[in-house]
Design a protein around this motif. Structure first.
Motif, PDB file in Angstrom:
ATOM      1  N   MET A  92       0.382 -10.091  -6.310  1.00 39.42           N
ATOM      2  CA  MET A  92      -0.013  -8.768  -6.818  1.00 39.42           C
ATOM      3  C   MET A  92      -1.430  -8.869  -7.363  1.00 39.42           C
ATOM      4  O   MET A  92      -1.754  -9.811  -8.084  1.00 39.42           O
ATOM      5  N   SER A  93      -2.249  -7.874  -7.017  1.00 34.18           N
ATOM      6  CA  SER A  93      -3.627  -7.879  -7.520  1.00 34.18           C
ATOM      7  C   SER A  93      -3.631  -7.791  -9.039  1.00 34.18           C
ATOM      8  O   SER A  93      -2.697  -7.264  -9.653  1.00 34.18           O
ATOM      9  N   GLU A  94      -4.679  -8.319  -9.621  1.00 34.73           N
ATOM     10  CA  GLU A  94      -4.798  -8.322 -11.083  1.00 34.73           C
ATOM     11  C   GLU A  94      -4.759  -6.908 -11.657  1.00 34.73           C
ATOM     12  O   GLU A  94      -4.297  -6.691 -12.769  1.00 34.73           O
ATOM     13  N   ASP A  95      -5.222  -5.937 -10.871  1.00 32.04           N
ATOM     14  CA  ASP A  95      -5.207  -4.533 -11.298  1.00 32.04           C
ATOM     15  C   ASP A  95      -3.860  -3.860 -11.025  1.00 32.04           C
ATOM     16  O   ASP A  95      -3.709  -2.659 -11.264  1.00 32.04           O
ATOM     17  N   ASN A  96      -2.905  -4.599 -10.481  1.00 32.56           N
ATOM     18  CA  ASN A  96      -1.574  -4.077 -10.137  1.00 32.56           C
ATOM     19  C   ASN A  96      -1.631  -2.888  -9.188  1.00 32.56           C
ATOM     20  O   ASN A  96      -0.823  -1.966  -9.291  1.00 32.56           O
ATOM     21  N   ASN A  97      -2.594  -2.906  -8.255  1.00 28.28           N
ATOM     22  CA  ASN A  97      -2.701  -1.792  -7.320  1.00 28.28           C
ATOM     23  C   ASN A  97      -2.544  -2.207  -5.854  1.00 28.28           C
ATOM     24  O   ASN A  97      -2.650  -1.374  -4.963  1.00 28.28           O
ATOM     25  N   LEU A  98      -2.301  -3.496  -5.617  1.00 27.62           N
ATOM     26  CA  LEU A  98      -2.153  -3.986  -4.252  1.00 27.62           C
ATOM     27  C   LEU A  98      -1.255  -5.213  -4.247  1.00 27.62           C
ATOM     28  O   LEU A  98      -1.455  -6.143  -5.030  1.00 27.62           O
TER      29      LEU A  98
END
Length: 148
Positions: A32-38
Motif C-alpha cells: 500500500m502506498s504511503e498515502d494510502n491511495n494505491l
C-alpha cells in the motif's frame, strides 16, 4: 563471565548477518502506498518482477468508481479501453544482488500515459521504494509503499 561476553558478541554478529542476507523475492506481495491511495501486487514472472494495480482511491471522481476506470491516457489507442485495476504498471525488474535492489524496470503512469525507467529497493524500515526516472536516477520521483 568472559565466556558470556563472547557468546553475547557471537549472537550480535549472527543477528547482523541474518539482517544482511539478500532475498531476491523480498518485494513479492501486496504493498500500500504511503498515502494510502494505491495498492499494488508485486509478483515474479520467470526471472523478472512485475507489479499490477489491485486498488486505488477514487475520491477524485465518485462518478467513476475505481473498478471501472479505464487507461484513457494511454498513447496506444487500442489500450485505452483496458481497466486500470489489474493492469501491469511495473515490468522488467531484475534483482541486482551486489546492490540489493531491483533494476532495469519500466513503470507506467496511467495519469499521464507515460513510461519511465525504474528501480526498486527496500529501506531499513522495510518499506518498498519505487523510483521512476528519466535517463538517470537523479531525475525522477520516488514512491514509498508499506507491506500489506
Amino acid at each position: 563471565m568472559k565466556q558470556k561476553i563472547i557468546y553475547f558478541f557471537i549472537a550480535i554478529l549472527c543477528s547482523f548477518s541474518s539482517y544482511a542476507q539478500k532475498n531476491p523475492d523480498a518485494i513479492v506481495g501486496q504493498w500500500m502506498s504511503e498515502d494510502n491511495n494505491l495498492k499494488v501486487e508485486v509478483y515474479k514472472d520467470g526471472t523478472q518482477f512485475k507489479a499490477k494495480v489491485i486498488w486505488f482511491d477514487d475520491s477524485d471522481d465518485k462518478n467513476k468508481p475505481w473498478n471501472t476506470r479505464l487507461d484513457e491516457k494511454n498513447p496506444k489507442a487500442a489500450l485505452r479501453t483496458r481497466k486500470i485495476v489489474g493492469m501491469e504498471v511495473l515490468s522488467g525488474l531484475t534483482y541486482d544482488e551486489d546492490d540489493d535492489e531491483w533494476v532495469d524496470g519500466v513503470i507506467y503512469d496511467s495519469k499521464s500515459g507515460k513510461e519511465w525507467s525504474s528501480k526498486v529497493w527496500i529501506n531499513k524500515n522495510h518499506q518498498l521504494k519505487v523510483r521512476g526516472y528519466w535517463l538517470v536516477s537523479l531525475f525522477g520521483e520516488t514512491m514509498t509503499f508499506n507491506k500489506v
